[in-house]
Design an enzyme around this catalytic site. Sequence first.
Site, PDB file in Angstrom:
ATOM      1  N   ASP A  14      48.483  42.530  46.327  1.00 25.53           N
ATOM      2  CA  ASP A  14      47.624  41.474  45.809  1.00 25.53           C
ATOM      3  C   ASP A  14      48.395  40.528  44.889  1.00 25.53           C
ATOM      4  O   ASP A  14      47.999  40.277  43.759  1.00 25.53           O
ATOM      5  CB  ASP A  14      46.417  42.096  45.088  1.00 25.53           C
TER       6      ASP A  14
ATOM      7  N   GLY B  16      39.643  38.579  29.653  1.00 24.68           N
ATOM      8  CA  GLY B  16      39.599  38.261  31.074  1.00 24.68           C
ATOM      9  C   GLY B  16      38.756  39.256  31.827  1.00 24.68           C
ATOM     10  O   GLY B  16      38.380  40.306  31.315  1.00 24.68           O
TER      11      GLY B  16
ATOM     12  N   GLY C  54      39.293  40.848  35.316  1.00 24.54           N
ATOM     13  CA  GLY C  54      40.139  40.964  36.498  1.00 24.54           C
ATOM     14  C   GLY C  54      39.383  41.574  37.651  1.00 24.54           C
ATOM     15  O   GLY C  54      38.193  41.890  37.527  1.00 24.54           O
ATOM     16  N   GLY C  55      40.063  41.707  38.759  1.00 25.85           N
ATOM     17  CA  GLY C  55      39.439  42.263  39.934  1.00 25.85           C
ATOM     18  C   GLY C  55      38.984  43.692  39.714  1.00 25.85           C
ATOM     19  O   GLY C  55      38.070  44.175  40.360  1.00 25.85           O
ATOM     20  N   PHE C  56      39.622  44.384  38.803  1.00 21.46           N
ATOM     21  CA  PHE C  56      39.315  45.794  38.645  1.00 21.46           C
ATOM     22  C   PHE C  56      38.511  46.083  37.391  1.00 21.46           C
ATOM     23  O   PHE C  56      38.260  47.216  37.078  1.00 21.46           O
ATOM     24  CB  PHE C  56      40.611  46.605  38.628  1.00 21.46           C
TER      25      PHE C  56
ATOM     26  N   LYS D  54      42.537  47.450  29.927  1.00 25.85           N
ATOM     27  CA  LYS D  54      41.755  47.143  31.123  1.00 25.85           C
ATOM     28  C   LYS D  54      40.764  48.270  31.347  1.00 25.85           C
ATOM     29  O   LYS D  54      41.143  49.431  31.401  1.00 25.85           O
ATOM     30  CB  LYS D  54      42.710  47.009  32.303  1.00 25.85           C
TER      31      LYS D  54
END
Length: 968
Positions: free
Chosen positions: A759, A640, A642-644, A661
């Site tokens: 969020d 994925g 993600g936003g970060f 991540k």
Amino acid sequence: MGRVAQCPSTMKILFAYIIVTVLLVLICTEPNQVEAQVEPANPPRYEVKALREIAAELGKKDMNFSENPCNNKSSWFTPPPLHGSRAVNNSTVTCNCSFTNGECHIDGMTLAMNRLSGPIPSYLGNITTLKYLSIENNLFSGTIPPEFGRLVNLENLTLNANYLTGKFPSSLANLSNLKELRISSNNFTGKMPDIFRSWKQLEKLEIQASGFEGPIPSSLALLHNLVELRISDLPGEGSKFPNLKNMNNMYRLMLGGCNISGPIPDYVWEFSRLQILDLSFNNLEGSVSDSESLTKTQYMYLTKNSLTGRIPDWMSIRDSRYQIDLSYNNFSESLQSPSCQENLNLFQSFAGGKDLGSDNCLKNFPCSKDWYSVNINCGGGATTINGVDYEADEDFGGRAKYVPLKETWETSSTGLFWDTTPTSMDFIAQNVSVLRTNNSELYTRARLSPLSLTYYFRCLANGNYTVTLHFAEIVIRDNRSYQSLGRRIFDVYVQEKLELKDFNIKNEAKGVDKAVIRKFKTVVRNKTLTIRFHWAGKGTTAIPRRGTYGPLISAISVDSDIKPPVLSGRNKNMKFIVGAVVSVLCLIFIILGILRWKGYFRCKPSREQVLRGLDLQTGFFTFKQMKAATNNFDAANKIGEGGFGAVYKGVLLDGTIIAVKKLSSKSRQGDREFLNELGMISGLQHLNVVRLYGCCVEGTQLLLVYEFMENNSLAHALFSPTESQLKLDWPTRQKICLGIAKGLTFLHEESSLKIVHRDIKTTNVLLDSDLNAKISDFGLAKFDEEENTHISTRIAGTIGYMAPEYALWGYLTYKADVYSFGIVALEIVAGKNNTKYRPEEDYVCLQDWALVLQQKGNLMELVDLRLGTEFNEEEAIRMAKVALLCTNSSPALRPTMSEVVNMLEGRTLVPELILDPSIFADESRFGAVKDQFNRMQSRSSKTTTITQSSDSTSTVWLGSSSTLVEHQ
Ligand SMILES: *[C@@H]1O[C@H](CO)[C@@H](O)[C@H](O)[C@H]1NC(C)=O
Ligand SMILES: *[C@@H]1O[C@H](CO)[C@@H](O)[C@H](O)[C@H]1NC(C)=O
Ligand SMILES: *[C@@H]1O[C@H](CO)[C@@H](O)[C@H](O)[C@H]1NC(C)=O
Ligand SMILES: *[C@@H]1O[C@H](CO)[C@@H](O)[C@H](O)[C@H]1NC(C)=O
């Protein structure tokens, strides 16, 4: 969809207001509503009479005895004021009015947490329709009345934490419908009755410190339906392991302190659903099975037995979700002996009371000298009181944790608090009110233990010693509320000699928040001294909160009766030299520290550094490990974006699957504060919160290591177009929605570190293999704030989920998460994406449409068509209503997350939606709130670049700025 999702416009709201008012009038005349208004029938007179007797006993003088107890509005349901003559709380009566002849009967009764004393009223036996009865946590004494044998419908009976005596009346054999029986912490006498053959339906049985003596009766073997069995602290005659062979659904098993000898039968290792296994404090022998079948068992306590043989490999490779305690056993050491791990307690696990060898563990410091005095501020920081230096003892502790960090002392902590959600602050208590005592620094924080806590002193000069223990009750209260009804009772052993039995701090100190000090004489022979605190099942466990029990220790001093040899002149010189050397070393360390901070050194802090410096509770991973786990961040492993940053799936050497991540940030490099915060976050544990195992810093990069979630995100499950998408049936949706609510309740209200997520959205809710919802990315929104530069430096959120006050004013409270949760709940009911769904041009989004449907009284239309007719209407409507309540544009009118949980579970009613002429939607009122805005802005030092011109603020409102928010 460039617009911030702020659906209802002023006109719409006014219009809606009118409609709702009209509807409210109409609703009252709807036929089913009228039916609900019909008064329930009165229960039979003898039932009311029995209630009256109890009311008299409770001192409820203000009762209107002609009242129907089955009527919702009856004062039977409202406890009398707490400042009354007796603390009365949690007393409720429930009725079953579905008898075909129209009769109502009392079927449930709770008298828990009162100050009721004397014998249990025998007329309770006259309410034969009772299915549920709890008198937990009172002062009842005497025997169980034989009349209880008439309660043949009884399913749940809880008698915990009273002073009941004697034997069980034989009539109890009639209770053939019993499913749950709890009789812990009482004064029953004689051998445990062999009565279980009559109760074959039993699913949960709890007999901790009941007063009964062993052995465990053989008829226990007939209870094939047991899922939870807790027997502990059974004195008297021992036995072999009881026969539990056919209890294949066993979920939690505790047989602790029951004097059980012989081997652990093989079938125990085959219980496939077992979550907790506690066989501590027995005389179990033989070895531990090599089979890896207990893969689900998260907590395992084999503490203080005589187990031998090798420690099986599977025990030492489990990740930090699993906690295994093998302390105090006779295992044999070998080359494969596991290494020192925070989730595997090996304190004195080996034959001869030995710990692990020094190469396996950061410990066994050689003694630099003989010590004559050690002082510890348990659970607290370093402090000096009357010239005595108390050392800090601030490790978070753990459910199976051995902390060998010091030369002179170590701790071994065993056990978990049952019936409560674990948090990282379980093992340290913090005072709840100002302490009236001298030296309050010693008492503001104290160490807690659910089962056994050992302070192990080493490097002491042999000889006679005085041990001083400082206690103060800082959790249970002394006021006139139910919180004063708690009884904390525990034992203390010094050098394994029982010195304090059934110790109750509050009784001994004659009150709470007061210090009580106990001194003991003891002898140190092998330079070591052990002080052990032990909970033997006695006292209350639910006051002020469930899971409040076990030893509480504030400070410990250990002093030799011999004075240490006086330093000679030469030693004084030595001292000076040592001082000089230490200062130089400090200087070097500081320089090294600065260099490291500037990024001169790579990743990989030593384990010691991590434990001492960064207080990370769980792992610190090396970049090499991460590369190996993800096959050098192979694109094939990317799961994925993600936003970060990108997320990769990885496998650690021990087989644990992880999600990594990869964040990149220039500004955060070496930010100690941020790392500390991550450390705190990684300590949080809750079923509905994704577990952060740890992190790794490499140059400008920061990697976060999470538990891996098999079923991707909720967004994926709800909105992905593919055929392969998961089928989310209604019970699953209800479970997911409730799970998110519970996770948020934990983050907002229960965890040690209160977190506003900022969020919440469906992509941030992940699903595990059992489709449990897990909130991810909490605490990270902050991380993003420096990155959004255009208009706001503070706002991190997502279009369609952001609360208006946050999107507009940057005004952030827990209620912003409640708003976002509301949107997610709507999406769960409707199976549609809030921002992407527009049934007609008129509607901005799903929420907008839902509001209109509610006003039309047509919420059912909202429910996802994919569910067909297979869903629970009541729950669906309830969820939609809660969702709309949560998305109220005024934060003050939104419920808290714990209220949301109660509503979703149907424990409290969902209040009717209050439509407010929104201050955020109404531009004409802008001037009025501008002052407030300016005030807020000056308060928040970080909000630096929001322009004050009303023009640009309206621009934000119109939502043309895409940099305001992070995109999905
Ligand atoms: C309870 O039932 C017994 C036997 O039916 C009866 O004698 C007694 O009066 C009842 N007690 C109350 C308080 O109703
Ligand atoms: C008893 O009531 C208190 C406050 O009203 C509540 O916090 C607590 O959870 C209740 N306990 C039980 C067992 O219902
Ligand atoms: C009664 O006991 C059963 C079996 O343990 C349990 O499932 C049920 O929730 C209990 N009922 C209540 C009202 O606590
Ligand atoms: C219950 O037993 C304990 C000892 O186990 C004793 O201290 C206590 O006084 C007893 N209480 C009553 C009310 O009999």
